[in-house]
Every structure is written in structure tokens, then in C-alpha cells.
Design an enzyme around this catalytic site. Structure first.
Site, PDB file in Angstrom:
ATOM      1  N   CYS A  56     -45.566   6.213  25.385  1.00  0.00           N
ATOM      2  CA  CYS A  56     -45.388   6.521  26.797  1.00  0.00           C
ATOM      3  C   CYS A  56     -45.226   8.042  26.841  1.00  0.00           C
ATOM      4  CB  CYS A  56     -44.121   5.832  27.333  1.00  0.00           C
ATOM      5  SG  CYS A  56     -43.593   6.535  28.899  1.00  0.00           S
ATOM      6  N   LYS A  81     -36.556 -15.284 -11.087  1.00  0.00           N
ATOM      7  CA  LYS A  81     -36.439 -14.586  -9.797  1.00  0.00           C
ATOM      8  C   LYS A  81     -36.538 -15.574  -8.647  1.00  0.00           C
ATOM      9  CE  LYS A  81     -36.792 -10.022 -10.544  1.00  0.00           C
ATOM     10  NZ  LYS A  81     -37.152  -9.047  -9.632  1.00  0.00           N
ATOM     11  N   CYS A  85     -45.950   1.360  30.375  1.00  0.00           N
ATOM     12  CA  CYS A  85     -44.606   1.453  29.785  1.00  0.00           C
ATOM     13  C   CYS A  85     -43.693   0.432  30.469  1.00  0.00           C
ATOM     14  CB  CYS A  85     -44.065   2.870  29.974  1.00  0.00           C
ATOM     15  SG  CYS A  85     -42.349   3.007  29.457  1.00  0.00           S
ATOM     16  N   ASP A 101     -27.902  -7.847  -7.938  1.00  0.00           N
ATOM     17  CA  ASP A 101     -28.935  -6.961  -7.396  1.00  0.00           C
ATOM     18  C   ASP A 101     -28.302  -5.609  -7.055  1.00  0.00           C
ATOM     19  OD1 ASP A 101     -31.361  -6.153  -6.545  1.00  0.00           O
ATOM     20  OD2 ASP A 101     -31.371  -7.296  -4.684  1.00  0.00           O
ATOM     21  N   LYS A 114     -29.770 -16.229 -21.179  1.00  0.00           N
ATOM     22  CA  LYS A 114     -29.659 -15.530 -22.463  1.00  0.00           C
ATOM     23  C   LYS A 114     -29.340 -16.532 -23.565  1.00  0.00           C
ATOM     24  CE  LYS A 114     -27.660 -11.491 -20.190  1.00  0.00           C
ATOM     25  NZ  LYS A 114     -26.428 -10.768 -19.833  1.00  0.00           N
ATOM     26  N   CYS A 170     -40.961   2.674  32.557  1.00  0.00           N
ATOM     27  CA  CYS A 170     -41.252   3.567  33.679  1.00  0.00           C
ATOM     28  C   CYS A 170     -42.613   3.307  34.306  1.00  0.00           C
ATOM     29  CB  CYS A 170     -41.129   5.025  33.239  1.00  0.00           C
ATOM     30  SG  CYS A 170     -42.471   5.533  32.162  1.00  0.00           S
ATOM     31  N   GLU A 172     -23.771  -4.027 -13.805  1.00  0.00           N
ATOM     32  CA  GLU A 172     -24.519  -3.727 -12.580  1.00  0.00           C
ATOM     33  C   GLU A 172     -23.537  -3.257 -11.511  1.00  0.00           C
ATOM     34  OE1 GLU A 172     -27.738  -4.328 -13.091  1.00  0.00           O
ATOM     35  OE2 GLU A 172     -28.664  -4.412 -11.099  1.00  0.00           O
ATOM     36  N   ASP A 184       0.845  -1.200   0.000  1.00  0.00           N
ATOM     37  CA  ASP A 184       0.000   0.000   0.000  1.00  0.00           C
ATOM     38  C   ASP A 184       0.873   1.240   0.000  1.00  0.00           C
ATOM     39  OD1 ASP A 184      -2.117  -1.611   0.122  1.00  0.00           O
ATOM     40  OD2 ASP A 184      -2.668  -1.180   2.206  1.00  0.00           O
ATOM     41  N   LYS A 192     -28.054 -12.860 -11.602  1.00  0.00           N
ATOM     42  CA  LYS A 192     -28.744 -11.578 -11.745  1.00  0.00           C
ATOM     43  C   LYS A 192     -28.340 -10.723 -10.545  1.00  0.00           C
ATOM     44  CE  LYS A 192     -33.194  -9.560 -12.893  1.00  0.00           C
ATOM     45  NZ  LYS A 192     -33.149  -8.453 -11.967  1.00  0.00           N
ATOM     46  N   GLU A 233     -26.459 -16.580 -16.244  1.00  0.00           N
ATOM     47  CA  GLU A 233     -25.632 -15.679 -15.430  1.00  0.00           C
ATOM     48  C   GLU A 233     -26.351 -15.366 -14.138  1.00  0.00           C
ATOM     49  OE1 GLU A 233     -25.147 -12.175 -17.781  1.00  0.00           O
ATOM     50  OE2 GLU A 233     -24.325 -13.318 -19.463  1.00  0.00           O
ATOM     51  N   ARG A 260     -29.604   3.746 -15.703  1.00  0.00           N
ATOM     52  CA  ARG A 260     -30.715   3.271 -16.525  1.00  0.00           C
ATOM     53  C   ARG A 260     -31.815   4.332 -16.681  1.00  0.00           C
ATOM     54  NH1 ARG A 260     -34.346  -1.284 -17.493  1.00  0.00           N
ATOM     55  NH2 ARG A 260     -36.292  -0.486 -16.682  1.00  0.00           N
ATOM     56  N   SER A 315     -35.526  -3.794 -19.768  1.00  0.00           N
ATOM     57  CA  SER A 315     -35.486  -4.732 -18.644  1.00  0.00           C
ATOM     58  C   SER A 315     -35.773  -6.128 -19.179  1.00  0.00           C
ATOM     59  CB  SER A 315     -36.481  -4.327 -17.574  1.00  0.00           C
ATOM     60  OG  SER A 315     -37.752  -4.277 -18.150  1.00  0.00           O
ATOM     61  N   PHE A 328       2.260   1.915  -3.395  1.00  0.00           N
ATOM     62  CA  PHE A 328       1.174   2.392  -4.260  1.00  0.00           C
ATOM     63  C   PHE A 328       0.880   3.867  -3.968  1.00  0.00           C
ATOM     64  CE2 PHE A 328      -3.171   3.109  -5.594  1.00  0.00           C
ATOM     65  CZ  PHE A 328      -3.256   2.403  -6.786  1.00  0.00           C
ATOM     66  N   ASP A 329       0.763   4.182  -2.671  1.00  0.00           N
ATOM     67  CA  ASP A 329       0.442   5.563  -2.290  1.00  0.00           C
ATOM     68  C   ASP A 329       1.551   6.530  -2.689  1.00  0.00           C
ATOM     69  OD1 ASP A 329      -1.948   4.795  -1.346  1.00  0.00           O
ATOM     70  OD2 ASP A 329      -1.368   4.730   0.767  1.00  0.00           O
ATOM     71  N   CYS A 366     -38.894   8.952  31.755  1.00  0.00           N
ATOM     72  CA  CYS A 366     -38.668   7.618  31.184  1.00  0.00           C
ATOM     73  C   CYS A 366     -37.250   7.517  30.582  1.00  0.00           C
ATOM     74  CB  CYS A 366     -39.746   7.371  30.136  1.00  0.00           C
ATOM     75  SG  CYS A 366     -39.730   5.717  29.466  1.00  0.00           S
ATOM     76  N   TYR A 399     -21.995  -7.302 -18.013  1.00  0.00           N
ATOM     77  CA  TYR A 399     -22.666  -8.477 -18.561  1.00  0.00           C
ATOM     78  C   TYR A 399     -23.188  -8.317 -19.986  1.00  0.00           C
ATOM     79  CZ  TYR A 399     -26.463  -5.794 -16.379  1.00  0.00           C
ATOM     80  OH  TYR A 399     -27.303  -4.802 -15.991  1.00  0.00           O
TER      81      TYR A 399
HETATM   82  S1  IVH Z   1     -28.920  -8.449 -19.202  1.00  0.00           S
HETATM   83  C1  IVH Z   1     -30.731  -6.686 -22.947  1.00  0.00           C
HETATM   84  N1  IVH Z   1     -27.603  -9.638 -17.289  1.00  0.00           N
HETATM   85  O1  IVH Z   1     -31.508  -6.941 -14.407  1.00  0.00           O
HETATM   86  C2  IVH Z   1     -29.967  -7.146 -21.770  1.00  0.00           C
HETATM   87  N2  IVH Z   1     -29.136  -7.925 -16.679  1.00  0.00           N
HETATM   88  O2  IVH Z   1     -34.560  -6.564 -15.489  1.00  0.00           O
HETATM   89  C3  IVH Z   1     -30.618  -6.793 -20.486  1.00  0.00           C
HETATM   90  N3  IVH Z   1     -29.212  -7.478 -14.271  1.00  0.00           N
HETATM   91  O3  IVH Z   1     -31.756  -3.795 -15.917  1.00  0.00           O
HETATM   92  C4  IVH Z   1     -29.851  -6.985 -19.249  1.00  0.00           C
HETATM   93  N4  IVH Z   1     -27.717  -8.972 -13.672  1.00  0.00           N
HETATM   94  O4  IVH Z   1     -29.971  -4.127 -14.181  1.00  0.00           O
HETATM   95  C5  IVH Z   1     -28.519  -8.705 -17.594  1.00  0.00           C
HETATM   96  N5  IVH Z   1     -26.356 -10.785 -15.706  1.00  0.00           N
HETATM   97  C6  IVH Z   1     -27.247  -9.840 -16.012  1.00  0.00           C
HETATM   98  C7  IVH Z   1     -27.849  -9.039 -15.018  1.00  0.00           C
HETATM   99  C8  IVH Z   1     -28.812  -8.103 -15.402  1.00  0.00           C
HETATM  100  C9  IVH Z   1     -28.536  -8.012 -13.245  1.00  0.00           C
HETATM  101  C10 IVH Z   1     -30.250  -6.429 -14.114  1.00  0.00           C
HETATM  102  C11 IVH Z   1     -30.070  -5.247 -15.015  1.00  0.00           C
HETATM  103  C12 IVH Z   1     -31.328  -5.114 -15.806  1.00  0.00           C
HETATM  104  C13 IVH Z   1     -32.294  -5.941 -15.018  1.00  0.00           C
HETATM  105  C14 IVH Z   1     -33.276  -6.585 -15.952  1.00  0.00           C
END
Ligand code: IVH
Length: 676
Positions: free
Chosen positions: A433, A321, A415, A126, A297, A418, A182, A42, A124, A122, A145, A91, A45-46, A439, A234
Site C-alpha cells: 500500500c 529424529k 488496501c 534441542d 547408545k 485505507c 546440551e 531469596d 535428544k 536418552e 562444538r 555428531s 541467599f542475596d 494509512c 549426557y
Molecule cells: S551423545 C559421541 N546424547 O545431538 C556422543 N547427544 O548429532 C555424541 N544431543 O552434537 C553425542 N541430546 O549436541 C548425545 N542425549 C544426548 C543428546 C545429544 C542432544 C545432540 C548433541 C550432538 C548431537 C548429535
């Protein structure tokens, strides 16, 4: 400036930038991978980073937009520009069951008129979706987005994310492309952030997704850098794609230095997809970040084109989901917590149980209505769910396991702290209360609120010190804070000289905290940060505020009957008034500062100003004045700058830059004349 020096500086800046980006990549991307590299320390690097910072300060004209110094942040974005997406950010359609998934697979088969196709599965992630554009290997722009058609330009904030390359140094990449991914907050960072917020009495972030999206919208990129966000990529958009499959484009992006992750899997049958889903349905709890499903996909780019899009989603992809995990456990008992405003919250104490990767022992029951709705009985088995929020929820009762003679819970009448009779205010769900002067949790809670960062912000006086000082009988209410003496504090074991000096200095400094924050600090029931601000700006001082009738109070925006009644109750409470008088005598701000009362004008509308140097007042006051008169602030001088407001000791380089661009340099006095 001698051009030889400039050339040498330019070469060194380029060298340092490359070195730092390589070390950054080795540290953040390769660690944990199979490629082993020995990271530099570190300290080393610094040292390199500091050399670069200094060179850039000396030669601001040589600073590159992709400089690794951008990762530290420092630029301020007042409001994010709206940018139209070149490719709409769609989406995904959702599936929730295996049947839904099989139906999706059938649609694919029909659409392609063949069963020769592959999927890439893949995680998803969050977090918050982001589109990042590169030109000739250099990061140009990062946009959220938004509504899918246009989003916010958050480039400066995204540049602080260490795993996003500012400048590509490996592989052959297209001249222009956009990569989508993401942005997320890893669990560890989220836990630390919430622990720090709890320590200063700030509200906790509900989940890592909210924390990531809030961080990305912060105005100060230096603060974003502290949030240690991360990003998985992605999807790749290039005008002329060389990749026959999605997998190939992921591999290419990975080879250019993007964090693609190695969680994805190519599947040739829908059964393989289901196996992948089943694996991650339980394995997700061991990941260091949140996912909320799986994305499926079609691998072939040609087949993706054949399938095309609906108005909202690609037909060639879907998401599966995960259900939030629900677990049954036994209710051991219900306890009651008393908050700072006297609100009594029932809490379910549960047989400890593992839910979504963490042990749950308690869950909030909100209020008596919620308990009645659940018809909660002693020894019931309840279903607990952690739906992305930190506080687990009770979703229902397993009636099949209820004993026939199980007795219902009756909400307490007194309470638990008290013993005073609880009151349920008409139209409110909470029991209170009302014994706020006696209290203990209310008194301590009020003091903890009073010293919080957004209130009096007293350095050195946190929750723990308040507990100690309350137990030692040095603090009975928040007015006592201003009468604390060094000798009294030094007599307590954990208070050394330095701690005491710091604490007393913090108390003294809090006397300058503006009126609106003092109002918030008082902890009047239902008067939050915004309401306090509105009240302060409406009444200007305590005398007028105190004299306001219910009707006058409800003239203030945001103040309804409930808040107005609560304010009047506060001013009619004698004990509270004695405390308030002592605060006035201690010298706290009970009127708005004249500076904040300056008439707002539009005299600087359309003008961009840079403020630099030392002034007769705080620099923030100058900035506030500019904004109050319609001006826009910027951190750096460019062709777009209208004025540089120069104080004493303005940096020579800034001065030079302003002169070379022909930007008008004005003094503090001239600024005052402009807005007079
Ligand atoms: S593909 C056309 N891949 O999920 C391609 N989306 O409802 C569209 N997300 O808005 C997205 N992981 O924010 C893709 N491996 C992944 C993802 C992913 C999370 C989110 C992304 C998108 C939402 C789709």
C-alpha cells in the site's frame, strides 16, 4: 594490608562460596526431585551473595575463578578464543523410521557378533552442544562444538548457568575429565524473553534453540545470566574410565552434582527402544524444553570400543529424529495485515487446532505467490506444521476433502485499511500500500519503529502509548513526538505526572541518539540497521545523503538498486520531507559526531587496556577510541594488561593491583597522545 585480615577474609570467602553453591544446588537441582530440602529464602541467599561480592571487591586477589559471584556475570568477552577439542565433538547418525532403527540394530549385532547387549535411550535435547573440562573438581573451560574439531571458549558465559557446578563438592570424581552436554533455553524463559522483545519492538527469536545459541555467544556474561539457560549432561570423557557402562558414568556424574535428568532408560531389546520412542513421540509436548528426537547408545563401554567410530559418527549410537507434527485443519478465511512499510501479508485464519503442544489459530501465507502455489480455495483443509519455528507453516492442502466447486482466493487489490490501490513492485513478491502518509497501520507502525530500542530508544513511549496518543490525535507522525506538551499528556487518563515527566525526559534524551540510528529510525523502506550504519558512515550528514544520486547511493556497500530507489523515493516524497524538516528543527542528530570520525589507527595493536574511573567524556567513548585504534579491552587487570587508563576516582584496589604487577598507568590525556 594486615595478613590477619586477609586470612580471615579468605576463610569467610571459602565458607560463603561453599554455602552458596550448596544452596544453589539444593534450589536448582534438587527442586522437583524426590529429595526434599527446605530452600533458604531469596533474601537470605542475596545477603550471603552480597557479603561475598563485597569481600571480593575489597580483596580482589582472593577472588576464586569458581566463585558463585561468577554466576551473576559481568565479564566481557570481545571475541571468543578458538580452542581445539581434546576429543573431537562428533555428531550422531540419524534414523527417521523404525526400519532405519532395525537396520541400526542389525549393524550392532553384526559388529558385536552377539545379541548380548543393552541400549541406553536418552532424550535428544534441542540446544547447543558443549564440552566442559574439570580439573581437581574445578570447572576449567567450556567450549562449543564449532566444526567438531575446534570450538569457541565460552567459559565465562557457561559459568552463569546455575545447574552447572563451578566446583564439585560431592562424590569421588576423576582428577581430570570432560563432560559433554546440551545447553538449552526452557520454554518458560523463551516465552518471557520473546514477550519482552515484542514489547520493545525487537525481532522475535525463532525458537528456543536459536535463543540458546545466541545467548551463549553474547559478549556480556551479565546479560547471559539474565537469559537463564540450563544444561543437561549426557557424556563423560576421562583418560582412565572406571565405568564399565554408560549408565554408570551418568549415575556418577549425577552424584557429583551434574544435571543428568532422569529421563533415560536402559533397554534390553530393540522393541523396548521402540516403546521408549513411541512414548516420547507424544509425551515430548509436555516437557518444559524442546527435544527433537531420541538418542540410542550402547551401554557397555567395552562394546562401544569394539564398535568404534566412522569418520563422522560413533557406530555405537544413533539418533531417532521425530517428524514435525502435521495436523489437518479447516481454513476459515484469509485476512490481510498491513505492515509499517506498507507490505501486505495474507494470513490464514484456521479452525483452532493443537499442534506440537500449542493451539494454532493463524498461519502466515507470506504473499500472493505462496497462495497461488498452494492453489488455496475457500473452506480447504490444510496441513499445519510447527517445525521448531514459532510461526506455524501451512505445508499443503488435503485435496481429498476439497469441494468440487470450491472457489480460489483472489489476492486483494485494495488496501484493507485505507482502500488505496495496492502495487506490486517488479521483482518483489510483496504487494504494497503506497499511501504511507494516510494509512493508519503504516503511520502507527512507523512511530512504533521510530521509538524502538535500537532506534530512538524513547523511554516511556511504547506501542500502547503510541496507540493511545494516535487515537487522541496528539500524534499523526513521528515528528509530532517532539512537540508533545505536558498539559496535553496530563489530560489523558492513563498519563500521571510521573509518567509524563519520564516520557518527556525520554524524548529529550533521544535528541542525542547518533545519526546512524536516526537514519534507521526514519523507517525508509529496505533501510535496516546495518544499511543505515553504512549510509551514515559514507555520507557523514543528512545534506550529503539527501543530495546523493542513485549512482552515488549504490557506491555504498550493501546498497543495491532496490534500496537506492527506495531512498530516492523517500526524499522525493513531499509529506515525508516536511516531517524530516521538523525533526531537523527539533534538534535530532543529522550528522555523525566528530568522535566517531577520528581516524582509525593501529597504534594500540597488540595492546590490552583496562579503563577505570571517571573521565571528561563518557567511559564508553574512551573504550570506543581504544578499539578504533586497534587496542583490546579487558575488564580486569592481569599480567597481560599493557596499560590501565585511569580516570578520577579509580578504585584503590585496582590501583594497587596495577602497581604490584608493574602495569603502566596512564591518564586520559596520555591515551590521546598515544593515539594522536
Ligand atoms: S551423545 C559421541 N546424547 O545431538 C556422543 N547427544 O548429532 C555424541 N544431543 O552434537 C553425542 N541430546 O549436541 C548425545 N542425549 C544426548 C543428546 C545429544 C542432544 C545432540 C548433541 C550432538 C548431537 C548429535
Amino acid at each position: 594490608m594486615n595478613s590477619i585480615y586477609i586470612t580471615a577474609a579468605q576463610a569467610r570467602i571459602a565458607e560463603l562460596s561453599t554455602l552458596l553453591e550448596i544452596h544453589n544446588y539444593n534450589y536448582y537441582q534438587l527442586s522437583g526431585s524426590t529429595i526434599s530440602v527446605v530452600p533458604i529464602s531469596d533474601y537470605a541467599f542475596d545477603t550471603l551473595l552480597n557479603e561475598l561480592i563485597q569481600l571480593e571487591q575489597q580483596y580482589p586477589q582472593l577472588q576464586l575463578p569458581t566463585s558463585p559471584t561468577q554466576r551473576v556475570g559481568g565479564s566481557i568477552t570481545k571475541s571468543f578464543n578458538t580452542v581445539k577439542h581434546q576429543y573431537p565433538m562428533l555428531s550422531l547418525s540419524n534414523t527417521y523410521t523404525i526400519e532405519d532403527l532395525l537396520a541400526f540394530d542389525e549393524r550392532i549385532k553384526k559388529g558385536l557378533l552377539t545379541d548380548e547387549y543393552e541400549y541406553v535411550c536418552e532424550l535428544k535435547y534441542d540446544g547447543v552442544a558443549i564440552g566442559i573440562k574439570y580439573k581437581n573438581g574445578v570447572l576449567q573451560q567450556a567450549v562449543t562444538r564449532g566444526d567438531g574439531t575446534q570450538g569457541d571458549d565460552v567459559t565465562n558465559n557457561v559459568k552463569t548457568i546455575k545447574t552447572i557446578p563451578l566446583h564439585l563438592t560431592q562424590g569421588t570424581y576423576p582428577n581430570e575429565f570432560e563432560i559433554r552436554g546440551e545447553i538449552f533455553m526452557p520454554h518458560q524463559v523463551f516465552t518471557q524473553l520473546n514477550a519482552a522483545r515484542e514489547a520493545i519492538g525487537d525481532a522475535l527469536m525463532a525458537n528456543p534453540r536459536n535463543a540458546a545459541s545466541g545467548s551463549l555467544k553474547m559478549q556480556d556474561s551479565a546479560q547471559v545470566a539474565q537469559r537463564k539457560l540450563d544444561c543437561f549432561l549426557y557424556f563423560l570423557y576421562t583418560p582412565d574410565s572406571n565405568y564399565a557402562t554408560h549408565e554408570q558414568s551418568l549415575q556418577a556424574a549425577n552424584s557429583w552434582g551434574f544435571k543428568v535428568g532422569n529421563y533415560y532408560k536402559k533397554c534390553t531389546t530393540i522393541n523396548d527402544v521402540i516403546a521408549y520412542i513411541n512414548h516420547w513421540d507424544s509425551a515430548r509436548f509436555n516437557l518444559p524444553f524442546d527435544i527433537d528426537g531420541i538418542v540410542i547408545k550402547i551401554n557397555s563401554v567395552a562394546q562401544q570400543k569394539t564398535l568404534g567410530f566412522t569418520s563422522k559418527n560413533p557406530r555405537w549410537a544413533t539418533s531417532y529424529k521425530f517428524k514435525p507434527q502435521q495436523v489437518a485443519t479447516q481454513l476459515l478465511n484469509v485476512s490481510y495485515q498491513v505492515g509499517r512499510t506498507g507490505n501486505v501479508t495474507p494470513v490464514a485464519n484456521l479452525e483452532p487446532v493443537l499442534v506440537s503442544g500449542s493451539t494454532v489459530r493463524r498461519a502466515t501465507l507470506h504473499n500472493s505467490d505462496f497462495m497461488t502455489e498452494l492453489d488455496l480455495r475457500f473452506n480447504d483443509y490444510v496441513y499445519v506444521e510447527k517445525g521448531g519455528e514459532i510461526i506455524p507453516k501451512i505445508m499443503g492442502v488435503d485435496l481429498s476433502r476439497r469441494a468440487t466447486d470450491a472457489k480460489p482466493f483472489i489476492f486483494i487489490h485494495r488496501c484493507p485499511e485505507c482502500g488505496s490501490t495496492l502495487v506490486r513492485v517488479e521483482g518483489e513478491a510483496n504487494h504494497y500500500c503506497m499511501n504511507e502518509d494516510i494509512c493508519a497501520p503504516q503511520i502507527k507502525g512507523k512511530m512504533i519503529h521510530f521509538v524502538g530500542r535500537k532506534m530512538m530508544n524513547i523511554d516511556g513511549l511504547g506501542e500502547e502509548s503510541i496507540e493511545t496518543l494516535f487515537e487522541q490525535k496528539l500524534l499523526h507522525n513521528y515528528a509530532d513526538i517532539y512537540e508533545l506538551k505536558a498539559e496535553q499528556l496530563l489530560a489523558i487518563e492513563r498519563f500521571g505526572q510521573k509518567t509524563v515527566d519520564n516520557l518527556l525526559a525520554g524524548i529529550e534524551a533521544s535528541k542525542q541518539v547518533p545519526f546512524e540510528r536516526v537514519l534507521f529510525a526514519l523507517g525508509i523502506r529496505h533501510v535496516g540497521e546495518n544499511t543505515a550504519k553504512k549510509l551514515a558512515h559514507y555520507f557523514h550528514n543528512l545534506i550529503k545523503f539527501k543530495a546523493a544520486t542513485l549512482e552515488e547511493l549504490t557506491q555504498v556497500g550493501e546498497v543495491g538498486d532496490k534500496i537506492a530507489v527506495s531512498i530516492r523515493a523517500y526524499f522525493n516524497n513531499e509529506a515525508q520531507q516536511t516531517i524530516l524538516k521538523r525533526l531537523v528543527n527539533a534538534g535530532l542528530q543529522f550528522a555523525l559526531h566528530e568522535d566517531t570520525l577520528v581516524t582509525k589507527t593501529n597504534k594500540l595493536a597488540g595492546k590490552t587496556l583496562v579503563v577505570s574511573g571517571v573521565f571528561t567524556v563518557e567511559r564508553d567513548t574512551i573504550k570506543q577510541l581504544i578499539e578504533q585504534n586497534g587496542g583490546k579491552l579487558s575488564g580486569s587487570i592481569s599480567g597481560k594488561t599493557s596499560y590501565v587508563v585511569a580516570g578520577d576516582n579509580m578504585g584503590p584496589e585496582k590501583l594497587k593491583k596495577a602497581e604490584s604487577l608493574g602495569v603502566a598507568i596512564i591518564s586520559e590525556q596520555q591515551l590521546m597522545e598515544l593515539i594522536a
